[in-house]
Scaffold this motif. Structure first.
Motif, mmCIF file in Angstrom:
data_model
loop_
_atom_site.group_PDB
_atom_site.id
_atom_site.type_symbol
_atom_site.label_atom_id
_atom_site.label_comp_id
_atom_site.label_asym_id
_atom_site.label_seq_id
_atom_site.Cartn_x
_atom_site.Cartn_y
_atom_site.Cartn_z
ATOM 1 N N GLU A 243 5.272 -3.693 5.381
ATOM 2 C CA GLU A 243 6.010 -3.851 4.175
ATOM 3 C C GLU A 243 6.859 -2.831 4.133
ATOM 4 N N TYR A 244 6.839 -1.709 4.814
ATOM 5 C CA TYR A 244 7.893 -0.517 4.609
ATOM 6 C C TYR A 244 8.828 -0.601 6.013
ATOM 7 N N TRP B 76 3.319 3.297 15.698
ATOM 8 C CA TRP B 76 4.412 3.915 15.074
ATOM 9 C C TRP B 76 5.388 2.991 14.173
ATOM 10 N N VAL B 77 5.955 3.613 13.376
ATOM 11 C CA VAL B 77 6.655 3.030 12.118
ATOM 12 C C VAL B 77 7.746 3.750 11.863
ATOM 13 N N ASP B 78 9.147 3.160 12.146
ATOM 14 C CA ASP B 78 10.421 3.608 12.182
ATOM 15 C C ASP B 78 10.855 3.065 10.628
ATOM 16 N N VAL B 79 10.923 4.265 9.747
ATOM 17 C CA VAL B 79 11.283 4.022 8.489
ATOM 18 C C VAL B 79 12.423 4.394 7.962
ATOM 19 N N THR B 80 13.470 4.624 8.885
ATOM 20 C CA THR B 80 14.847 5.219 8.569
ATOM 21 C C THR B 80 15.457 4.356 7.710
ATOM 22 N N ARG C 76 -2.416 6.425 0.635
ATOM 23 C CA ARG C 76 -2.949 5.982 -0.682
ATOM 24 C C ARG C 76 -3.591 4.424 -0.626
ATOM 25 N N ARG C 77 -2.572 3.872 -0.084
ATOM 26 C CA ARG C 77 -2.693 1.872 0.048
ATOM 27 C C ARG C 77 -4.011 1.816 1.019
#
Length: 421
Positions: A98-99, A112-116, A134-135
């Motif tokens: 979702e992000y 790994w999550v790239d949130v750039t 939190r979620r």
């Protein structure tokens, strides 16, 4: 360090994943020393994960259950249920998606999550990490540790640094003061054997590695030496893959610890037929053919060896893989000790196409016919179940043929034997 784009990457680790899922589903397990293990009756009896109550007893992921019970006689063992763990980890990872569309799995429990590209919408990397923590806890009752950094290596270092439910940020400004003081074994790709070799060179911390001679590292470790040196210096710049991207496999294989020891070649053939069928089916599903077949054997003293053969013409059928595996077994094993587990792997994969290289010395018509038969049998098994079609040899000893190695293929998180779960 040349940095073309300032990136924000998270590495998220579901803490002691299998054990925590069991605790979430059965809360009283949180109050006792507990570990998730394989099925001892099937001789898969190793520790796959342990809870926090078991940690003081120095129980190690990958050790035999019997050893763990000697350390902690009251240890509660829960048999692993991979379907359950796969379900819950996939649900948790749906939150990550979702992000960002750049989510790269690193085993079942890590990613790994790239949130750039999400910073303008959701805030800083630390804010996104806190929200994900939190979620996950609110929606699934599970804790995750998250590292936030400018590359994948330091993001993973951050998630490993503090558990459970840790949150650590490593930036381009602080990585030398933060990471360089840590043991070199904390760095991605530096396992037990590499750590020992680095210690022999008086390299004990990540900072020691960062300041070491690249000439010496290349001499001792080859390209891997330069790779880990670049990691220590914050130069890792690989991308987090898109969720739609699938890395082509380098090999396809399967192995099995049998319910009883394999004492001769006839018994081994029954098992190898099952394993070869699994490998062949998976090769065809992924539209690959293989030019190298490897046999792996572990005897009853837990000594392991491998023997492989490169073949001139790529193959993808059970009969061909089985033939080569049996040849490798005959050449390399004398059954002085029985076999505890055995495996078959196919590598040097090439994409299947409509054109096949012909071998002057083989019956290509018979080969094509045999391949069609195997495909038909696989289609029947998909529709009516694996055991709807069986070879006659499988009836000789059901202990060696009582598994569907393709359907029951067990997946463990990457590095699960390193004791980090």
């Amino acid at each position: 360090m040349i940095q073309h784009e300032m990136r924000t990457i998270l590495h998220i680790d579901i803490n002691h994943c299998y054990a925590q899922i069991e605790e979430m589903l059965t809360p009283p397990l949180r109050d006792v020393p507990m570990a998730v293990g394989g099925d001892e009756s099937q001789r898969h009896g190793i520790i796959l994960a342990k809870n926090m109550k078991a940690k003081p007893f120095k129980i190690v992921t990958g050790e035999p259950i019997r050893n763990a019970l000697k350390k902690c006689p009251d240890l509660h063992i829960v048999q692993a249920d991979m379907k359950k763990y796969t379900y819950y980890t996939s649900k948790v990872k749906e939150i990550y998606h979702e992000y960002s569309d750049r989510v790269e799995d690193f085993g079942l429990d890590e990613a790994w999550v790239d949130v750039t590209d999400s910073l303008r919408i959701y805030g800083s990397g630390m804010q996104i990490a806190q929200e994900i923590q939190r979620r996950v806890y609110h929606e699934y009752g599970l804790t995750v540790s998250i590292g936030v950094s400018f590359n994948k290596v330091f993001a993973k270092l951050g998630s490993d640094y503090k558990k459970p439910s840790g949150l650590t940020e490593i930036t381009q400004e602080n990585f030398k003061t933060f990471a360089w003081q840590l043991p070199v074994s904390y760095l991605l790709m530096v396992g037990h054997a590499t750590t020992k070799k680095l210690h022999d060179l008086h390299i004990y911390t990540i900072g020691d590695l960062a300041c070491a001679s690249t000439t010496l590292l290349k001499q001792k470790f080859g390209k891997m030496g330069l790779l880990i040196w670049s990691y220590a210096n914050g130069m890792e710049a690989s991308e987090v893959t898109l969720e739609t991207f699938t890395t082509p496999p380098k090999s396809i294989g399967n192995s099995w610890t049998t319910p009883k020891d394999i004492t001769n070649a006839n018994e081994a053939r029954i098992v190898l037929e099952r394993l070869s069928n699994s490998v062949a089916c998976r090769l065809r599903e992924k539209e690959f053919m293989a030019k190298v077949i490897t046999l792996s054997v572990r005897d009853t003293n837990l000594h392991r060896f491998t023997h492989q053969r490169k073949i001139p013409v790529a193959i993808d059928t059970c009969s061909e893989i089985l033939q080569i595996a049996m040849q490798l077994l005959a050449e390399s094993y004398d059954f002085v000790l029985p076999i505890r587990s055995i495996g078959v792997h196919a590598s040097q994969l090439t994409k299947t196409n409509m054109y096949y290289q012909l071998n002057f010395f083989e019956d290509t018509v018979a080969k094509a016919k045999n391949r069609k038969i195997e495909i038909v049998v696989e289609d029947i098994r998909k529709k009516y179940g694996f055991y709807s079609v069986n070879s006659a040899s499988s009836l000789v000893d059901r202990a060696f043929s009582s598994v569907d190695p393709k359907g029951n293929h067990t997946i463990h998180p990457v590095g699960f034997l390193k004791g980090n779960s």
